[in-house]
Design a protein around this motif. Structure first.
Motif, PDB file in Angstrom:
ATOM      1  N   GLU A  38       1.154  -1.378  -0.017  1.00 50.69           N
ATOM      2  CA  GLU A  38       0.116  -0.043  -0.239  1.00 50.69           C
ATOM      3  C   GLU A  38       0.962   1.349  -0.528  1.00 50.69           C
ATOM      4  N   ALA A  39       1.970   1.181   0.600  1.00 50.02           N
ATOM      5  CA  ALA A  39       3.042   2.513   0.887  1.00 50.02           C
ATOM      6  C   ALA A  39       3.767   2.742  -0.442  1.00 50.02           C
ATOM      7  N   ALA A  40       3.483   1.608  -1.072  1.00 50.24           N
ATOM      8  CA  ALA A  40       4.577   1.625  -2.023  1.00 50.24           C
ATOM      9  C   ALA A  40       3.962   2.332  -2.894  1.00 50.24           C
ATOM     10  N   HIS A  41       2.532   1.986  -3.769  1.00 51.84           N
ATOM     11  CA  HIS A  41       1.524   1.784  -4.157  1.00 51.84           C
ATOM     12  C   HIS A  41       0.888   3.867  -4.554  1.00 51.84           C
ATOM     13  N   ALA A  42       0.985   3.861  -2.563  1.00 54.25           N
ATOM     14  CA  ALA A  42       0.659   5.839  -2.210  1.00 54.25           C
ATOM     15  C   ALA A  42       1.661   6.900  -3.084  1.00 54.25           C
ATOM     16  N   LEU A  43       2.960   6.201  -2.838  1.00 50.41           N
ATOM     17  CA  LEU A  43       4.685   7.024  -2.837  1.00 50.41           C
ATOM     18  C   LEU A  43       4.973   6.877  -4.919  1.00 50.41           C
ATOM     19  N   ASP A  44       3.945   5.752  -5.095  1.00 54.78           N
ATOM     20  CA  ASP A  44       4.060   5.371  -6.777  1.00 54.78           C
ATOM     21  C   ASP A  44       5.632   4.558  -6.871  1.00 54.78           C
ATOM     22  N   VAL A  45       6.052   3.524  -6.261  1.00 53.84           N
ATOM     23  CA  VAL A  45       7.442   3.135  -6.035  1.00 53.84           C
ATOM     24  C   VAL A  45       7.076   1.368  -6.047  1.00 53.84           C
ATOM     25  N   PRO A  46       8.184   1.203  -7.173  1.00 62.42           N
ATOM     26  CA  PRO A  46       7.953  -0.576  -7.533  1.00 62.42           C
ATOM     27  C   PRO A  46       8.052  -1.135  -6.026  1.00 62.42           C
ATOM     28  N   GLU A  47       7.750  -2.384  -5.934  1.00 65.17           N
ATOM     29  CA  GLU A  47       7.510  -3.244  -4.507  1.00 65.17           C
ATOM     30  C   GLU A  47       8.817  -3.360  -3.979  1.00 65.17           C
ATOM     31  N   GLY A  48       9.834  -3.954  -4.516  1.00 65.70           N
ATOM     32  CA  GLY A  48      10.895  -3.893  -4.752  1.00 65.70           C
ATOM     33  C   GLY A  48      11.729  -2.433  -4.115  1.00 65.70           C
ATOM     34  N   THR A  49      11.818  -1.697  -4.819  1.00 63.61           N
ATOM     35  CA  THR A  49      12.677  -0.460  -3.811  1.00 63.61           C
ATOM     36  C   THR A  49      12.398  -0.244  -2.279  1.00 63.61           C
ATOM     37  N   ALA A  50      10.229  -0.212  -2.682  1.00 61.48           N
ATOM     38  CA  ALA A  50       9.324  -0.168  -1.286  1.00 61.48           C
ATOM     39  C   ALA A  50      10.117  -1.181  -0.494  1.00 61.48           C
ATOM     40  N   LYS A  51      10.702  -2.222  -1.002  1.00 59.57           N
ATOM     41  CA  LYS A  51      11.480  -2.816   0.363  1.00 59.57           C
ATOM     42  C   LYS A  51      12.231  -2.558   0.681  1.00 59.57           C
ATOM     43  N   ARG A  52      13.508  -2.214   0.095  1.00 55.97           N
ATOM     44  CA  ARG A  52      14.805  -1.658   0.398  1.00 55.97           C
ATOM     45  C   ARG A  52      14.752  -0.396   1.149  1.00 55.97           C
ATOM     46  N   TRP A  53      14.020   0.724   0.730  1.00 55.52           N
ATOM     47  CA  TRP A  53      13.620   1.653   1.497  1.00 55.52           C
ATOM     48  C   TRP A  53      12.661   0.867   3.168  1.00 55.52           C
ATOM     49  N   TRP A  54      12.294  -0.023   3.155  1.00 54.83           N
ATOM     50  CA  TRP A  54      11.726  -0.464   4.395  1.00 54.83           C
ATOM     51  C   TRP A  54      12.185  -0.671   5.262  1.00 54.83           C
ATOM     52  N   THR A  55      13.890  -1.842   4.438  1.00 54.75           N
ATOM     53  CA  THR A  55      14.875  -1.605   4.756  1.00 54.75           C
ATOM     54  C   THR A  55      15.915  -1.349   5.425  1.00 54.75           C
ATOM     55  N   TYR A  56      16.393  -0.568   5.129  1.00 58.11           N
ATOM     56  CA  TYR A  56      17.044   0.857   4.828  1.00 58.11           C
ATOM     57  C   TYR A  56      16.397   1.666   6.122  1.00 58.11           C
ATOM     58  N   SER A  57      15.755   2.134   5.852  1.00 66.09           N
ATOM     59  CA  SER A  57      15.350   2.487   6.730  1.00 66.09           C
ATOM     60  C   SER A  57      15.311   2.268   8.239  1.00 66.09           C
ATOM     61  N   ARG A  58      14.510   1.534   8.499  1.00 67.27           N
ATOM     62  CA  ARG A  58      14.176   0.667   9.626  1.00 67.27           C
ATOM     63  C   ARG A  58      15.971   0.317  10.152  1.00 67.27           C
ATOM     64  N   ALA A  59      17.129   0.194   9.732  1.00 65.91           N
ATOM     65  CA  ALA A  59      18.096   0.345   9.939  1.00 65.91           C
ATOM     66  C   ALA A  59      18.709   1.620  10.728  1.00 65.91           C
ATOM     67  N   TRP A  60      18.276   2.641   9.793  1.00 64.62           N
ATOM     68  CA  TRP A  60      19.277   4.264   9.822  1.00 64.62           C
ATOM     69  C   TRP A  60      18.349   4.707  10.960  1.00 64.62           C
ATOM     70  N   LEU A  61      16.508   4.316  11.127  1.00 64.74           N
ATOM     71  CA  LEU A  61      16.011   4.595  12.650  1.00 64.74           C
ATOM     72  C   LEU A  61      16.550   4.010  13.329  1.00 64.74           C
ATOM     73  N   PHE A  62      17.042   2.839  13.596  1.00 65.92           N
ATOM     74  CA  PHE A  62      17.835   2.355  14.908  1.00 65.92           C
ATOM     75  C   PHE A  62      18.864   2.680  15.545  1.00 65.92           C
ATOM     76  N   ARG A  63      19.508   2.542  14.227  1.00 66.24           N
ATOM     77  CA  ARG A  63      20.939   3.598  14.457  1.00 66.24           C
ATOM     78  C   ARG A  63      20.560   5.128  15.005  1.00 66.24           C
ATOM     79  N   ALA A  64      19.861   5.678  14.909  1.00 67.76           N
ATOM     80  CA  ALA A  64      20.343   6.856  15.110  1.00 67.76           C
ATOM     81  C   ALA A  64      18.747   6.653  16.283  1.00 67.76           C
ATOM     82  N   ILE A  65      18.294   6.224  16.443  1.00 67.83           N
ATOM     83  CA  ILE A  65      17.933   6.325  18.128  1.00 67.83           C
ATOM     84  C   ILE A  65      18.602   5.795  19.048  1.00 67.83           C
TER      85      ILE A  65
END
Length: 70
Positions: A38-65
């Motif tokens: 749903e988020a991929a569709h809302a932002l008009d990005v392929p699901e593969g890109t969305a999966k990479r974004w999710w993995t990257y963002s979770r790791a980035w936020l974990f490190r920042a927090i």
């Protein structure tokens, strides 16, 4: 607790400054309860890109927090 909420908010602000699309994706997933698809569709990005974004963002936020001295 309040400190954790503030840390997440500040980390998301930092991510948004670095990459606004990824931050928006996290907000859709975490706060709006969107599925990855749903988020991929809302932002008009392929699901593969969305999966990479999710993995990257979770790791980035974990490190920042984790680095936050609160």
């Amino acid at each position: 607790n309040d400190d954790q909420v503030l840390a997440v908010h500040e980390a998301l602000d930092q991510l948004a400054a670095e990459d606004p699309k990824k931050a928006e994706f996290v907000k859709l997933r975490f706060f709006a309860g969107f599925t990855l698809e749903e988020a991929a569709h809302a932002l008009d990005v392929p699901e593969g890109t969305a999966k990479r974004w999710w993995t990257y963002s979770r790791a980035w936020l974990f490190r920042a927090i984790s680095a936050d001295p609160r």
